[in-house]
Motif scaffolding. Structure first.
Motif, PDB file in Angstrom:
ATOM      1  N   LEU A   1       0.872  -1.279  -0.061  1.00 19.86           N
ATOM      2  CA  LEU A   1       0.039  -0.013   0.024  1.00 19.86           C
ATOM      3  C   LEU A   1       0.786   1.431  -0.038  1.00 19.86           C
ATOM      4  CD1 LEU A   1      -2.610  -1.119   2.595  1.00 19.86           C
ATOM      5  CD2 LEU A   1      -3.116  -0.900   0.279  1.00 19.86           C
ATOM      6  N   PRO A   2       0.412   2.588  -0.631  1.00 28.20           N
ATOM      7  CA  PRO A   2      -1.087   2.446  -1.333  1.00 28.20           C
ATOM      8  C   PRO A   2      -0.856   1.694  -2.561  1.00 28.20           C
ATOM      9  CG  PRO A   2       0.059   4.377  -0.701  1.00 28.20           C
ATOM     10  CD  PRO A   2       1.133   3.682  -0.571  1.00 28.20           C
ATOM     11  N   VAL A   3      -1.860   1.352  -3.364  1.00 31.16           N
ATOM     12  CA  VAL A   3      -1.986   0.698  -4.537  1.00 31.16           C
ATOM     13  C   VAL A   3      -2.738   1.440  -5.617  1.00 31.16           C
ATOM     14  CG1 VAL A   3      -4.039  -0.571  -3.884  1.00 31.16           C
ATOM     15  CG2 VAL A   3      -2.560  -1.413  -5.610  1.00 31.16           C
ATOM     16  N   VAL A   4      -2.429   1.744  -6.763  1.00 30.85           N
ATOM     17  CA  VAL A   4      -3.128   2.502  -7.855  1.00 30.85           C
ATOM     18  C   VAL A   4      -4.013   1.501  -8.730  1.00 30.85           C
ATOM     19  CG1 VAL A   4      -2.810   4.105  -9.543  1.00 30.85           C
ATOM     20  CG2 VAL A   4      -1.266   3.986  -7.622  1.00 30.85           C
ATOM     21  N   LEU A   5      -5.021   2.023  -9.041  1.00 25.18           N
ATOM     22  CA  LEU A   5      -6.066   1.404  -9.976  1.00 25.18           C
ATOM     23  C   LEU A   5      -6.480   2.233 -11.014  1.00 25.18           C
ATOM     24  CD1 LEU A   5      -6.400  -0.378  -7.043  1.00 25.18           C
ATOM     25  CD2 LEU A   5      -8.770  -0.996  -8.011  1.00 25.18           C
ATOM     26  N   LYS A   6      -6.351   1.812 -12.281  1.00 25.25           N
ATOM     27  CA  LYS A   6      -6.693   2.641 -13.300  1.00 25.25           C
ATOM     28  C   LYS A   6      -7.503   1.640 -14.322  1.00 25.25           C
ATOM     29  CE  LYS A   6      -2.020   4.733 -13.565  1.00 25.25           C
ATOM     30  NZ  LYS A   6      -0.689   5.191 -14.282  1.00 25.25           N
ATOM     31  N   ALA A   7      -8.480   2.647 -14.577  1.00 23.31           N
ATOM     32  CA  ALA A   7      -9.500   1.975 -15.975  1.00 23.31           C
ATOM     33  C   ALA A   7      -8.475   2.129 -17.094  1.00 23.31           C
ATOM     34  CB  ALA A   7     -10.527   3.089 -15.946  1.00 23.31           C
ATOM     35  N   ASP A   8      -8.847   0.911 -17.763  1.00 28.06           N
ATOM     36  CA  ASP A   8      -7.863   0.497 -18.974  1.00 28.06           C
ATOM     37  C   ASP A   8      -7.974   1.640 -20.015  1.00 28.06           C
ATOM     38  OD1 ASP A   8      -5.899  -0.979 -20.925  1.00 28.06           O
ATOM     39  OD2 ASP A   8      -7.491  -0.973 -21.912  1.00 28.06           O
ATOM     40  N   GLY A   9      -9.372   2.027 -20.244  1.00 28.55           N
ATOM     41  CA  GLY A   9      -9.701   2.912 -21.284  1.00 28.55           C
ATOM     42  C   GLY A   9      -9.981   4.302 -20.958  1.00 28.55           C
TER      43      GLY A   9
END
Length: 431
Positions: free
Chosen positions: A148-156
């Motif tokens: 942590l922290p962790v990053v989440l990204k929408a692909d598009g």
């Protein structure tokens, strides 16, 4: 030259102003444009994704140069559409498009594609993994085991709002579920990229390239969060400064050597046709630059500080890009610092109201060292009103960054509309 510019935001207002100042610009059209762009040419009632309408206009009005401002038409393939030929092998339209091919635009259109591209060409970036509904459970396990922290990204494409930094695993799992199973960002989050959090300070570097040669045209630092001190929700951008104080000659040489040059070489090796801007979203970790993301166009509001400082003729740059002489061009940058601060509507980046009368624009205008760019405005019965979440971007230039920021805030203090909000701490790390 006759020029058509696509887009309707503050970026397009800044580009329209710059294009109109060129010795080579005879006529400028903007589709659909805004109340700012119409100061420099003619606005058209044509959608940025109406490719047939754009091409028909280019043919009928003998347009020489098509400049694509936003990412969506590029990711959707407007470059390829404009290159199409008839049965005799002749192009329907034989002008210049500023922008990458659909394949090359995946550098922005797909986070997964761009991460794989960086891996293939040894370009420094954060470690990552990608997940879809098909391996959803594996993604949950990956998150639970991630530091942590962790990053989440929408692909598009998600209008700059598809990136979430999570401080705990429970939040990360919830965001992950919302993106994939609840389609929080529609098709954009059918695939989610999960990557390590890099601790450092961000900046953006802007390059114009024809896929083999390139020129750096500036760098800037954007402020995405709605709240002061970089708190709250992500937005399309609340302000920007240029140049970035820590981006000295040694650091920029490292950026060229480890990031820009390998990227251009990668485009060549993979035969990705590219004739336009590359936006390198970077983070400085220690003394080393890493790539956070690529964009296949100029940023907004970065354009509002980079383009006013660019003293080289922009149309001449596009011509050099097209005819293979880009490497020979001298890039001249204004020595002054630029700061832009964005005035937004109450509620942005979530629900907000439009059609709020804007007061004080005429009184705030007129200084040579201040430019008021329209991002979301409209004219109703000769009254300027709000027409978007981000309404105005006020850019000021001065010898020192502090002066530019102060001048931008002073200008904004003379402008008002119901619910108007702007961050008063843009550039705070460097003051």
């Amino acid at each position: 030259m006759k020029i058509l510019l696509l887009g309707s935001g503050g970026r397009e207002h800044a580009l329209a102003k710059k294009l109109s100042e060129s010795y080579h610009c005879d006529t400028l059209f903007t589709a659909p444009g805004n109340t700012g762009t119409q100061q420099y040419g003619t606005n058209l009632d044509v959608s940025i994704n109406d490719f047939q309408g754009v091409r028909t206009f280019c043919i009928e009005h003998h347009i020489d140069l098509l400049v694509v401002g936003p990412e969506e038409p590029l990711v959707n393939g407007i470059y390829d559409f404009m290159q199409q030929t008839n049965e005799a092998g002749m192009k329907y339209w034989d002008g210049i498009v500023v922008g990458p091919s659909k394949n090359a635009a995946q550098l922005e259109g797909s986070k997964d594609f761009s991460k794989k591209f960086m891996q293939r060409h040894q370009i420094p970036t954060a470690a990552y993994a990608s997940f879809t509904a098909e391996n959803f459970e594996a993604g949950k396990t990956y998150i639970q085991q991630h530091s942590l922290p962790v990053v989440l990204k929408a692909d598009g494409l998600a209008a700059g709002k598809g990136v979430v930094i999570c401080e705990d695993h429970a939040t990360a799992l919830s965001v992950y579920e919302n993106m994939i199973q609840q389609a929080q960002f529609g098709d954009a989050s059918k695939k989610v990229v999960i990557e390590e959090f890099l601790s450092g300070i961000e900046l953006s570097v802007f390059v114009l390239t024809n896929g083999s040669d390139y020129q750096i045209i500036g760098h800037a630092k954007d402020y995405k969060r709605i709240g002061e001190g970089d708190t709250g929700l992500n937005t399309g951008g609340m302000g920007c400064i240029s140049p970035v104080p820590f981006a000295d000659e040694a650091f920029m040489q490292e950026v060229e050597n480890t990031i820009i040059q390998p990227t251009i070489k990668g485009l060549q090796e993979e035969q990705l046709e590219y004739n336009g801007f590359i936006f390198f979203g970077l983070i400085k970790v220690g003394q080393k630059p890493y790539v956070i993301e690529y964009n296949c166009r100029m940023g907004d509001p970065e354009t509002e500080v980079v383009i006013p400082r660019l003293q080289t003729d922009l149309v001449a740059l596009f011509a050099a890009m097209h005819n293979g002489t880009l490497a020979d061009v001298n890039i001249n940058i204004d020595h002054r610092a630029a700061a832009t601060i964005v005035a937004v509507s109450s509620g942005y980046p979530e629900k907000y109201e439009k059609n709020k009368p804007i007061q004080g624009l005429n009184e705030a205008s007129g200084r040579e060292d201040v430019i008021i760019f329209h991002a979301g405005t409209a004219l109703h019965n000769n009254q300027m009103v709000t027409n978007g979440g981000r309404v105005l971007a006020v850019t000021a230039l001065a010898t020192q960054l502090q002066e530019a920021i102060t001048l931008s805030k002073q200008t904004l203090s003379a402008i008002s509309f119901n619910g108007m909000y702007y961050r008063k701490d843009i550039g705070y790390e460097f003051l």
